[in-house]
Design an enzyme around this catalytic site. Structure first.
Site, PDB file in Angstrom:
ATOM      1  N   LYS A  58       5.972   0.929  15.107  1.00 11.10           N
ATOM      2  CA  LYS A  58       4.989   0.319  14.261  1.00 11.10           C
ATOM      3  C   LYS A  58       5.630  -1.020  13.312  1.00 11.10           C
ATOM      4  O   LYS A  58       6.253  -0.527  12.472  1.00 11.10           O
ATOM      5  CB  LYS A  58       3.884   1.027  13.228  1.00 11.10           C
ATOM      6  CG  LYS A  58       3.166   0.332  12.528  1.00 11.10           C
ATOM      7  CD  LYS A  58       2.207   1.365  11.735  1.00 11.10           C
ATOM      8  CE  LYS A  58       1.405   0.481  10.815  1.00 11.10           C
ATOM      9  NZ  LYS A  58       0.685   1.554   9.860  1.00 11.10           N
TER      10      LYS A  58
ATOM     11  N   SER B 165       0.744  -1.293   0.085  1.00 15.01           N
ATOM     12  CA  SER B 165      -0.189   0.114  -0.176  1.00 15.01           C
ATOM     13  C   SER B 165       0.893   1.191  -0.005  1.00 15.01           C
ATOM     14  O   SER B 165       1.296   1.602   0.861  1.00 15.01           O
ATOM     15  CB  SER B 165      -1.180  -0.006   1.234  1.00 15.01           C
ATOM     16  OG  SER B 165      -1.556   1.271   1.455  1.00 15.01           O
TER      17      SER B 165
ATOM     18  N   GLN C 140      -7.126  -1.281   6.647  1.00  9.45           N
ATOM     19  CA  GLN C 140      -5.813  -2.079   6.291  1.00  9.45           C
ATOM     20  C   GLN C 140      -5.211  -2.853   7.780  1.00  9.45           C
ATOM     21  O   GLN C 140      -4.876  -3.741   7.687  1.00  9.45           O
ATOM     22  CB  GLN C 140      -4.764  -1.214   5.641  1.00  9.45           C
ATOM     23  CG  GLN C 140      -3.607  -2.056   5.352  1.00  9.45           C
ATOM     24  CD  GLN C 140      -2.770  -1.139   4.350  1.00  9.45           C
ATOM     25  OE1 GLN C 140      -2.935  -1.075   3.108  1.00  9.45           O
ATOM     26  NE2 GLN C 140      -1.779  -0.394   4.938  1.00  9.45           N
ATOM     27  N   GLU C 141      -5.381  -1.835   8.898  1.00  6.19           N
ATOM     28  CA  GLU C 141      -4.929  -2.434  10.072  1.00  6.19           C
ATOM     29  C   GLU C 141      -5.556  -2.085  11.203  1.00  6.19           C
ATOM     30  O   GLU C 141      -5.899  -0.959  11.513  1.00  6.19           O
ATOM     31  CB  GLU C 141      -3.345  -2.012  10.357  1.00  6.19           C
ATOM     32  CG  GLU C 141      -2.369  -2.428   9.248  1.00  6.19           C
ATOM     33  CD  GLU C 141      -0.862  -1.673   9.681  1.00  6.19           C
ATOM     34  OE1 GLU C 141      -0.312  -1.954  10.553  1.00  6.19           O
ATOM     35  OE2 GLU C 141      -0.421  -1.127   8.683  1.00  6.19           O
TER      36      GLU C 141
ATOM     37  N   GLU D 131       1.331  -8.552   7.398  1.00  4.98           N
ATOM     38  CA  GLU D 131       2.172  -7.845   8.521  1.00  4.98           C
ATOM     39  C   GLU D 131       1.822  -8.982  10.148  1.00  4.98           C
ATOM     40  O   GLU D 131       2.090  -8.335  10.919  1.00  4.98           O
ATOM     41  CB  GLU D 131       1.747  -6.634   8.830  1.00  4.98           C
ATOM     42  CG  GLU D 131       2.034  -5.661   7.670  1.00  4.98           C
ATOM     43  CD  GLU D 131       1.641  -4.326   7.664  1.00  4.98           C
ATOM     44  OE1 GLU D 131       1.167  -4.040   8.733  1.00  4.98           O
ATOM     45  OE2 GLU D 131       2.219  -3.536   6.974  1.00  4.98           O
TER      46      GLU D 131
ATOM     47  N   LYS E 181       8.916   6.308   7.399  1.00 10.54           N
ATOM     48  CA  LYS E 181       9.349   5.100   6.386  1.00 10.54           C
ATOM     49  C   LYS E 181      10.671   5.552   5.803  1.00 10.54           C
ATOM     50  O   LYS E 181      10.504   6.228   4.733  1.00 10.54           O
ATOM     51  CB  LYS E 181       8.221   4.717   5.659  1.00 10.54           C
ATOM     52  CG  LYS E 181       7.045   4.120   6.420  1.00 10.54           C
ATOM     53  CD  LYS E 181       5.926   3.595   5.477  1.00 10.54           C
ATOM     54  CE  LYS E 181       4.789   2.913   6.305  1.00 10.54           C
ATOM     55  NZ  LYS E 181       3.461   2.833   5.262  1.00 10.54           N
TER      56      LYS E 181
ATOM     57  N   HIS F 196      -2.941  -5.723   2.696  1.00 13.56           N
ATOM     58  CA  HIS F 196      -2.560  -6.724   3.180  1.00 13.56           C
ATOM     59  C   HIS F 196      -3.070  -7.920   3.456  1.00 13.56           C
ATOM     60  O   HIS F 196      -2.615  -8.947   4.020  1.00 13.56           O
ATOM     61  CB  HIS F 196      -2.007  -6.103   4.540  1.00 13.56           C
ATOM     62  CG  HIS F 196      -1.157  -4.911   4.434  1.00 13.56           C
ATOM     63  ND1 HIS F 196      -0.783  -4.144   5.398  1.00 13.56           N
ATOM     64  CD2 HIS F 196      -0.730  -4.461   3.126  1.00 13.56           C
ATOM     65  CE1 HIS F 196       0.288  -3.273   4.796  1.00 13.56           C
ATOM     66  NE2 HIS F 196       0.116  -3.174   3.810  1.00 13.56           N
TER      67      HIS F 196
ATOM     68  N   ASP G  79       0.672   9.226   6.752  1.00 12.99           N
ATOM     69  CA  ASP G  79       1.586   8.222   6.166  1.00 12.99           C
ATOM     70  C   ASP G  79       1.638   8.608   4.490  1.00 12.99           C
ATOM     71  O   ASP G  79       2.522   9.333   4.173  1.00 12.99           O
ATOM     72  CB  ASP G  79       1.153   6.710   6.161  1.00 12.99           C
ATOM     73  CG  ASP G  79       1.935   5.892   5.592  1.00 12.99           C
ATOM     74  OD1 ASP G  79       3.041   6.062   5.170  1.00 12.99           O
ATOM     75  OD2 ASP G  79       1.513   4.731   5.422  1.00 12.99           O
TER      76      ASP G  79
ATOM     77  N   GLU H 160      -4.659   6.285  11.230  1.00 12.68           N
ATOM     78  CA  GLU H 160      -3.557   6.711  10.146  1.00 12.68           C
ATOM     79  C   GLU H 160      -4.452   6.646   8.836  1.00 12.68           C
ATOM     80  O   GLU H 160      -5.267   5.911   8.513  1.00 12.68           O
ATOM     81  CB  GLU H 160      -2.756   5.683  10.288  1.00 12.68           C
ATOM     82  CG  GLU H 160      -1.641   5.562   9.168  1.00 12.68           C
ATOM     83  CD  GLU H 160      -0.674   4.656   9.372  1.00 12.68           C
ATOM     84  OE1 GLU H 160       0.135   3.887   8.246  1.00 12.68           O
ATOM     85  OE2 GLU H 160      -0.312   3.997  10.156  1.00 12.68           O
TER      86      GLU H 160
ATOM     87  N   HIS I 152       7.598  -0.117   9.907  1.00  9.05           N
ATOM     88  CA  HIS I 152       8.122  -1.084   8.892  1.00  9.05           C
ATOM     89  C   HIS I 152       7.496  -0.996   7.722  1.00  9.05           C
ATOM     90  O   HIS I 152       6.623  -0.014   7.520  1.00  9.05           O
ATOM     91  CB  HIS I 152       7.998  -2.459   9.676  1.00  9.05           C
ATOM     92  CG  HIS I 152       6.262  -2.636   9.808  1.00  9.05           C
ATOM     93  ND1 HIS I 152       5.899  -4.056   9.898  1.00  9.05           N
ATOM     94  CD2 HIS I 152       5.189  -1.701   9.786  1.00  9.05           C
ATOM     95  CE1 HIS I 152       4.464  -4.024  10.092  1.00  9.05           C
ATOM     96  NE2 HIS I 152       4.063  -2.430   9.902  1.00  9.05           N
TER      97      HIS I 152
ATOM     98  N   ASP J  10      -5.152   1.727  11.094  1.00  7.66           N
ATOM     99  CA  ASP J  10      -4.510   2.483   9.804  1.00  7.66           C
ATOM    100  C   ASP J  10      -5.509   2.405   8.719  1.00  7.66           C
ATOM    101  O   ASP J  10      -5.895   0.857   8.281  1.00  7.66           O
ATOM    102  CB  ASP J  10      -3.422   1.538   9.326  1.00  7.66           C
ATOM    103  CG  ASP J  10      -2.633   1.966   8.000  1.00  7.66           C
ATOM    104  OD1 ASP J  10      -3.301   3.156   7.351  1.00  7.66           O
ATOM    105  OD2 ASP J  10      -1.703   1.291   7.697  1.00  7.66           O
TER     106      ASP J  10
END
Length: 428
Positions: free
Chosen positions: A392, A42, A164-165, A206, A341, A156, A316, A289, A369, A243
């Site tokens: 993270k 992503s 996503q998270e 992840e 990142k 993911h 991000d 996020e 990460h 996220d």
């Protein structure tokens, strides 16, 4: 400063089995820095460009022989036996050799492997642990709070949530060891619960569990239940982070997000904003996020105005570790937290400048990460050494994720004065 006497790079595999670069850089004092770069799935469209071969017969076009050629034919002759005075000077040479805004001549992946390996070699040469190299004068390092992914969705993990998270944030603890224990207990409790319901306990890129949900609120209910069942207090000891990766959900000026009781597949920006506001009222959410598309500055400004006094609004894809974009977000008050990142920007010098800019403007930084990561634990040292309050690195599963958490434990063994930052990690 020691000269670079040898430079070699090879193709290795990241956590998705995709080729990436591992670079070995040796100085004339015999110290060698070894660095392996990650890769995202992503990815924001403003990130530094990766270079890949494009040959479908070789790793479906993902091989990196072009990068190896660039290092061997362009970079190596330009750096061998030169006396660089600092990491900054070395990185400046790399940027001059590339001479593009998005690192497209050398490749952001190529540049990062070189910058990281030189950084590691310099730390060894100066007899410093890597985290000390980033700020050798400080005596006040902290161990960061992990934003630990326990449920995967979006790009993911197929057949899961739109978001996503879903992450847990163990803020209410005295030590890093207690925080990690908390996260693992909740992760195992979640696994047991999913298994008892006959759901899959397979994991996404992840390490978070992948399971189908009717909407994006259902996982939050499940996480709160698992926090409580593990013996912890939601909203006190453990908070929740999201996220959304909203750029991946943005189509025709609307967002493809499933909302409970909504019959519409696509919802408006205002409906999505209202959804976030309601979620933060009903669940112990401390971090969101990428809540809106990477170009939707208007609604980033709106959500930060609405929630930024009590929730981390994390940029991000919006910011891509870019100084110019972070400056814009400061001017417009678009978010209060920067996700860092290194492979989004290319060099470690640029990464450190982004962190410094955020900190000087009272913004939180989260060292992150990538979904295609490696066993290289560089970002753990980066988090501690730059006094970033959070890291993270995915779930407590898969060694490319746990290597970062384990490195922080190792750093605490090396320096007994390092304290867990806990609830002090959030500046709002």
């Amino acid at each position: 400063m020691p000269k670079i006497t040898n430079l070699n790079s090879i193709e290795v595999l990241d956590s998705r089995g995709t080729p990436t670069i591992r670079t070995f850089m040796t100085l004339d004092d015999k110290y060698t820095g070894i660095a392996t770069v990650p890769s995202g799935a992503s990815t924001g469209k403003y990130e530094a460009a990766e270079i890949r071969d494009g040959d479908e017969n070789n790793f479906h076009g993902k091989s990196i022989n072009k990068c190896l050629d660039i290092i061997d034919k362009i970079v190596k002759p330009s750096v061998l036996n030169l006396d660089f005075q600092s990491l900054e000077e070395f990185d400046e040479l790399l940027l001059s050799l590339d001479n593009t805004k998005n690192k497209s001549n050398l490749g952001g992946n190529t540049i990062l492997s070189l910058s990281m390996s030189y950084c590691k070699a310099l730390a060894k040469s100066q007899n410093l642990e890597l985290y000390e190299f980033f700020d050798p004068s400080t005596q006040n390092y902290n161990s960061p709070v992990p934003l630990m992914n326990i449920l995967n969705g979006g790009k993911h993990a197929s057949l899961s949530s739109d978001f996503q998270e879903y992450m847990i944030m163990p803020i209410g603890f005295e030590t890093y060891a207690e925080a990690i224990n908390c996260c693992v207990k909740i992760y195992w409790t979640l696994k047991s619960f999913l298994s008892s319901k006959g759901n899959s306990t397979s994991v996404g890129d992840e390490g978070g569990f992948v399971s189908p949900y009717d909407d994006n609120e259902e996982p939050l209910k499940l996480i709160v239940k698992c926090i409580e069942k593990s013996g912890y207090i939601p909203g006190d000891e453990v908070m929740i982070g999201l996220d959304v990766a909203a750029s991946e959900l943005f189509e025709k000026n609307k967002y493809k997000v499933r909302i409970l009781k909504s019959k519409n597949e696509f919802i408006s920006k205002d409906e999505l904003l209202e959804f976030y506001i309601n979620l933060t009222k009903n669940y112990p959410i401390l971090s969101i996020e990428d809540p809106f598309d990477q170009d939707d500055w208007e609604y980033w400004n709106k959500i930060n105005k609405e929630l930024g006094n009590r929730v981390q609004i994390v940029g991000d894809d919006l910011l891509v570790t870019s100084l110019s974009k972070i400056k814009k977000s400061i001017d417009e008050q678009s978010c209060n937290t920067v996700l860092i990142k290194p492979n989004q920007i290319g060099t470690i010098t640029e990464t450190l400048s982004a962190i410094d800019l955020a900190h000087s403007n009272n913004m939180n930084t989260i060292i992150s990460h990538r979904s295609g990561d490696t066993e290289d634990s560089f970002i753990a040292d980066l988090a501690v050494g730059t006094k970033s309050t959070q890291i993270k690195s995915g779930a407590p599963s898969r060694s490319e994720r746990t290597s970062k958490y384990n490195r922080i434990s190792e750093i605490q063994m090396l320096d007994k004065n390092i304290k867990y930052i806990g609830e002090k990690s959030i500046i709002l």
